[in-house]
Motif scaffolding. Sequence first.
Motif, PDB file in Angstrom:
ATOM      1  N   TYR A  74       9.892  -8.203  -4.710  1.00  0.00           N
ATOM      2  CA  TYR A  74      10.370  -8.803  -3.477  1.00  0.00           C
ATOM      3  C   TYR A  74      11.491  -9.623  -3.654  1.00  0.00           C
ATOM      4  O   TYR A  74      11.953 -10.201  -4.595  1.00  0.00           O
ATOM      5  CB  TYR A  74       9.156 -10.198  -3.377  1.00  0.00           C
ATOM      6  CG  TYR A  74       7.892  -9.633  -2.969  1.00  0.00           C
ATOM      7  CD1 TYR A  74       7.480  -8.789  -2.074  1.00  0.00           C
ATOM      8  CD2 TYR A  74       6.928 -10.276  -3.819  1.00  0.00           C
ATOM      9  CE1 TYR A  74       6.265  -8.185  -1.869  1.00  0.00           C
ATOM     10  CE2 TYR A  74       5.657  -9.773  -3.708  1.00  0.00           C
ATOM     11  CZ  TYR A  74       5.243  -8.997  -2.776  1.00  0.00           C
ATOM     12  OH  TYR A  74       4.028  -8.515  -2.420  1.00  0.00           O
TER      13      TYR A  74
ATOM     14  N   GLU B  55       2.115  -0.062   4.482  1.00  0.00           N
ATOM     15  CA  GLU B  55       2.468  -1.501   4.815  1.00  0.00           C
ATOM     16  C   GLU B  55       1.336  -2.397   4.824  1.00  0.00           C
ATOM     17  O   GLU B  55       0.450  -2.230   5.757  1.00  0.00           O
ATOM     18  CB  GLU B  55       3.405  -1.399   6.258  1.00  0.00           C
ATOM     19  CG  GLU B  55       3.780  -2.608   6.442  1.00  0.00           C
ATOM     20  CD  GLU B  55       4.695  -2.627   7.735  1.00  0.00           C
ATOM     21  OE1 GLU B  55       5.376  -3.798   7.944  1.00  0.00           O
ATOM     22  OE2 GLU B  55       4.701  -1.827   8.637  1.00  0.00           O
TER      23      GLU B  55
ATOM     24  N   THR C 266       1.454  -3.587 -12.620  1.00  0.00           N
ATOM     25  CA  THR C 266       1.969  -4.229 -11.114  1.00  0.00           C
ATOM     26  C   THR C 266       3.359  -4.542 -11.463  1.00  0.00           C
ATOM     27  O   THR C 266       3.743  -4.829 -12.560  1.00  0.00           O
ATOM     28  CB  THR C 266       1.028  -5.532 -10.746  1.00  0.00           C
ATOM     29  OG1 THR C 266       1.103  -6.475 -11.781  1.00  0.00           O
ATOM     30  CG2 THR C 266      -0.283  -5.062 -10.616  1.00  0.00           C
TER      31      THR C 266
ATOM     32  N   ILE D 142       5.663  -5.996   4.085  1.00  0.00           N
ATOM     33  CA  ILE D 142       5.425  -5.742   2.770  1.00  0.00           C
ATOM     34  C   ILE D 142       4.837  -4.369   2.580  1.00  0.00           C
ATOM     35  O   ILE D 142       3.845  -4.068   3.152  1.00  0.00           O
ATOM     36  CB  ILE D 142       4.269  -6.951   2.238  1.00  0.00           C
ATOM     37  CG1 ILE D 142       4.896  -8.157   2.500  1.00  0.00           C
ATOM     38  CG2 ILE D 142       3.988  -6.509   0.778  1.00  0.00           C
ATOM     39  CD1 ILE D 142       5.911  -8.583   1.868  1.00  0.00           C
ATOM     40  N   TRP D 143       5.492  -3.632   1.768  1.00  0.00           N
ATOM     41  CA  TRP D 143       5.010  -2.270   1.388  1.00  0.00           C
ATOM     42  C   TRP D 143       4.294  -2.161   0.089  1.00  0.00           C
ATOM     43  O   TRP D 143       4.935  -2.870  -0.882  1.00  0.00           O
ATOM     44  CB  TRP D 143       5.985  -1.339   1.623  1.00  0.00           C
ATOM     45  CG  TRP D 143       6.327  -0.950   2.959  1.00  0.00           C
ATOM     46  CD1 TRP D 143       5.962  -0.101   3.929  1.00  0.00           C
ATOM     47  CD2 TRP D 143       7.448  -1.810   3.822  1.00  0.00           C
ATOM     48  NE1 TRP D 143       6.459  -0.337   5.293  1.00  0.00           N
ATOM     49  CE2 TRP D 143       7.353  -1.223   5.013  1.00  0.00           C
ATOM     50  CE3 TRP D 143       8.427  -2.896   3.428  1.00  0.00           C
ATOM     51  CZ2 TRP D 143       8.291  -1.744   5.985  1.00  0.00           C
ATOM     52  CZ3 TRP D 143       9.306  -3.581   4.233  1.00  0.00           C
ATOM     53  CH2 TRP D 143       9.042  -2.851   5.803  1.00  0.00           C
ATOM     54  N   GLN D 144       3.241  -1.373  -0.124  1.00  0.00           N
ATOM     55  CA  GLN D 144       2.702  -1.250  -1.317  1.00  0.00           C
ATOM     56  C   GLN D 144       2.618   0.286  -1.785  1.00  0.00           C
ATOM     57  O   GLN D 144       2.032   0.888  -1.085  1.00  0.00           O
ATOM     58  CB  GLN D 144       1.318  -1.933  -1.497  1.00  0.00           C
ATOM     59  CG  GLN D 144       0.636  -1.869  -2.681  1.00  0.00           C
ATOM     60  CD  GLN D 144      -0.973  -2.253  -2.739  1.00  0.00           C
ATOM     61  OE1 GLN D 144      -1.610  -1.400  -2.301  1.00  0.00           O
ATOM     62  NE2 GLN D 144      -0.980  -3.547  -3.316  1.00  0.00           N
TER      63      GLN D 144
ATOM     64  N   ASN E 203       6.155  -6.441  -8.823  1.00  0.00           N
ATOM     65  CA  ASN E 203       6.573  -6.992  -7.449  1.00  0.00           C
ATOM     66  C   ASN E 203       8.148  -7.002  -7.558  1.00  0.00           C
ATOM     67  O   ASN E 203       8.686  -7.687  -8.567  1.00  0.00           O
ATOM     68  CB  ASN E 203       5.870  -8.496  -7.273  1.00  0.00           C
ATOM     69  CG  ASN E 203       4.426  -8.134  -7.255  1.00  0.00           C
ATOM     70  OD1 ASN E 203       4.046  -7.162  -6.519  1.00  0.00           O
ATOM     71  ND2 ASN E 203       3.770  -9.059  -7.631  1.00  0.00           N
TER      72      ASN E 203
ATOM     73  N   GLU F 191       5.235  -3.645  -5.153  1.00  0.00           N
ATOM     74  CA  GLU F 191       5.259  -4.079  -3.873  1.00  0.00           C
ATOM     75  C   GLU F 191       6.741  -4.519  -3.422  1.00  0.00           C
ATOM     76  O   GLU F 191       7.203  -5.082  -4.426  1.00  0.00           O
ATOM     77  CB  GLU F 191       4.050  -5.272  -3.688  1.00  0.00           C
ATOM     78  CG  GLU F 191       2.790  -4.642  -3.395  1.00  0.00           C
ATOM     79  CD  GLU F 191       1.827  -6.013  -3.185  1.00  0.00           C
ATOM     80  OE1 GLU F 191       2.300  -7.064  -2.990  1.00  0.00           O
ATOM     81  OE2 GLU F 191       0.631  -5.750  -2.870  1.00  0.00           O
ATOM     82  N   SER F 192       6.983  -4.345  -2.303  1.00  0.00           N
ATOM     83  CA  SER F 192       8.418  -4.485  -1.873  1.00  0.00           C
ATOM     84  C   SER F 192       8.469  -5.212  -0.513  1.00  0.00           C
ATOM     85  O   SER F 192       7.407  -4.825   0.254  1.00  0.00           O
ATOM     86  CB  SER F 192       9.222  -3.367  -1.998  1.00  0.00           C
ATOM     87  OG  SER F 192      10.664  -3.541  -1.688  1.00  0.00           O
ATOM     88  N   ASP F 193       9.595  -5.738  -0.349  1.00  0.00           N
ATOM     89  CA  ASP F 193       9.623  -6.384   1.115  1.00  0.00           C
ATOM     90  C   ASP F 193      10.946  -5.866   1.627  1.00  0.00           C
ATOM     91  O   ASP F 193      11.504  -6.321   2.761  1.00  0.00           O
ATOM     92  CB  ASP F 193       9.659  -7.765   1.129  1.00  0.00           C
ATOM     93  CG  ASP F 193      10.817  -8.502   0.442  1.00  0.00           C
ATOM     94  OD1 ASP F 193      11.469  -7.741  -0.461  1.00  0.00           O
ATOM     95  OD2 ASP F 193      10.774  -9.737   0.294  1.00  0.00           O
TER      96      ASP F 193
END
Length: 74
Positions: free
Chosen positions: A9, A61, A5, A66-68, A7, A36-38
């Motif tokens: 963000y 989304e 994983t 929030i996109w995964q 992240n 994951e990104s914002d």
Amino acid sequence: MATYTLNVYGEMCPAPLIKAEAKLRAMEPGDRLIMESDHSCTVRLLREHLRKLPCRFRVEEVADGIWQFQIERL
């Protein structure tokens, strides 16, 4: 097959792309990366870049803004 994983963000481009590339290079075929990104710019940039790599990916989304990415190294 391992799952990783990442992240990112709050990180602006191109930092998420650089981090994803580094992780993908270290992965074995069949491994998965969930990222994951914002930031919507990350979605566009990463989507364009992943099309050039030996991988399968899906982006969605998962929450408001929030996109995964689910990326499988081939």
